[in-house]
Design a protein around this motif. Sequence first.
Motif, PDB file in Angstrom:
ATOM      1  N   GLU A 224      17.339 -14.893 -37.859  1.00 62.33           N
ATOM      2  CA  GLU A 224      17.938 -14.064 -39.236  1.00 62.33           C
ATOM      3  C   GLU A 224      19.176 -13.467 -38.899  1.00 62.33           C
ATOM      4  OE1 GLU A 224      14.874 -11.260 -40.920  1.00 62.33           O
ATOM      5  OE2 GLU A 224      13.253 -13.180 -40.835  1.00 62.33           O
ATOM      6  N   ARG A 225      20.130 -13.689 -39.998  1.00 61.96           N
ATOM      7  CA  ARG A 225      21.350 -13.046 -40.210  1.00 61.96           C
ATOM      8  C   ARG A 225      21.515 -11.961 -40.788  1.00 61.96           C
ATOM      9  NH1 ARG A 225      25.943 -15.940 -38.787  1.00 61.96           N
ATOM     10  NH2 ARG A 225      26.951 -14.218 -38.636  1.00 61.96           N
TER      11      ARG A 225
ATOM     12  N   THR B  10      22.811 -11.172 -35.512  1.00 63.06           N
ATOM     13  CA  THR B  10      21.338 -12.017 -35.735  1.00 63.06           C
ATOM     14  C   THR B  10      20.511 -11.765 -34.606  1.00 63.06           C
ATOM     15  OG1 THR B  10      23.635 -13.855 -36.299  1.00 63.06           O
ATOM     16  CG2 THR B  10      20.917 -14.309 -35.639  1.00 63.06           C
TER      17      THR B  10
ATOM     18  N   ALA C 299      20.540 -20.519 -36.941  1.00 66.07           N
ATOM     19  CA  ALA C 299      21.405 -19.633 -38.471  1.00 66.07           C
ATOM     20  C   ALA C 299      21.947 -20.354 -38.917  1.00 66.07           C
ATOM     21  CB  ALA C 299      20.672 -18.619 -38.382  1.00 66.07           C
TER      22      ALA C 299
ATOM     23  N   GLN D 245      16.486 -16.428 -48.305  1.00 67.32           N
ATOM     24  CA  GLN D 245      15.935 -17.605 -46.782  1.00 67.32           C
ATOM     25  C   GLN D 245      15.204 -17.761 -47.079  1.00 67.32           C
ATOM     26  OE1 GLN D 245      16.646 -15.549 -42.826  1.00 67.32           O
ATOM     27  NE2 GLN D 245      14.514 -15.257 -43.052  1.00 67.32           N
TER      28      GLN D 245
ATOM     29  N   SER E 206      17.522 -21.602 -39.907  1.00 65.14           N
ATOM     30  CA  SER E 206      16.884 -20.789 -41.285  1.00 65.14           C
ATOM     31  C   SER E 206      18.507 -20.728 -42.171  1.00 65.14           C
ATOM     32  CB  SER E 206      17.125 -19.499 -40.650  1.00 65.14           C
ATOM     33  OG  SER E 206      17.489 -18.297 -39.474  1.00 65.14           O
TER      34      SER E 206
END
Length: 203
Positions: A25-26, A32, A104, A170, A200
């Motif tokens: 996930e950013r 990240t 990501a 997301q 993602s």
Amino acid sequence: MKKLLGLGLGLCFSLSAQAHMLWLERATETQTQAFFGEYNEQLKDTQDSALKSFNRAKATQNNKQLAATVQHDHLAYATQGTGDVQLSHELLYGDALLTYHAKAGRQQLKAAAELDIVPVQANSNTFQVVYQGKPAANTEVTVFSPQYWQKTYSTDAQGQVTIATPWQGQYVVEVAKEADKTGKLEGQAYKKQYLVTSLSFVH
């Protein structure tokens, strides 16, 4: 449901959509985060369980390796800008090799892992699943929405699939594969391989 294996503290893996997986996930443009667990349930493993097995994993962004800062329920990586971030890690459990890959972003158009999910164009909702450099036809792909519902798709003859993204937030795309493969990792032999890859992105 096809069980893969247990990892630490009786943790179970599965090739189903409910399996434990690694995802990114950013959090911000400068960080990240990597999580391990069941995404749709938002169950995140911690340093008291399976997450510790990934502490030495290194991420990459723009061909630069990034070391992890270990947190209780995630690993944090210092990243810059919007370039894709990728993380790969392999583990041995019993006589099986567990191969995880997480990305990501959806800008990079070439496969970077043995099992990968690649957008056909930058920021596209159409992806190609690639296994050992070739399109993976008729392969099950699971998509998780910002509300954590999940939908299963199947790739076409070219290994491609187009997903719906009706909400902002997301999305996580996941694919898994079991392979009869033998070899050694760090001097230990394995007789089977399980691969789980996630991608993602924020829509």
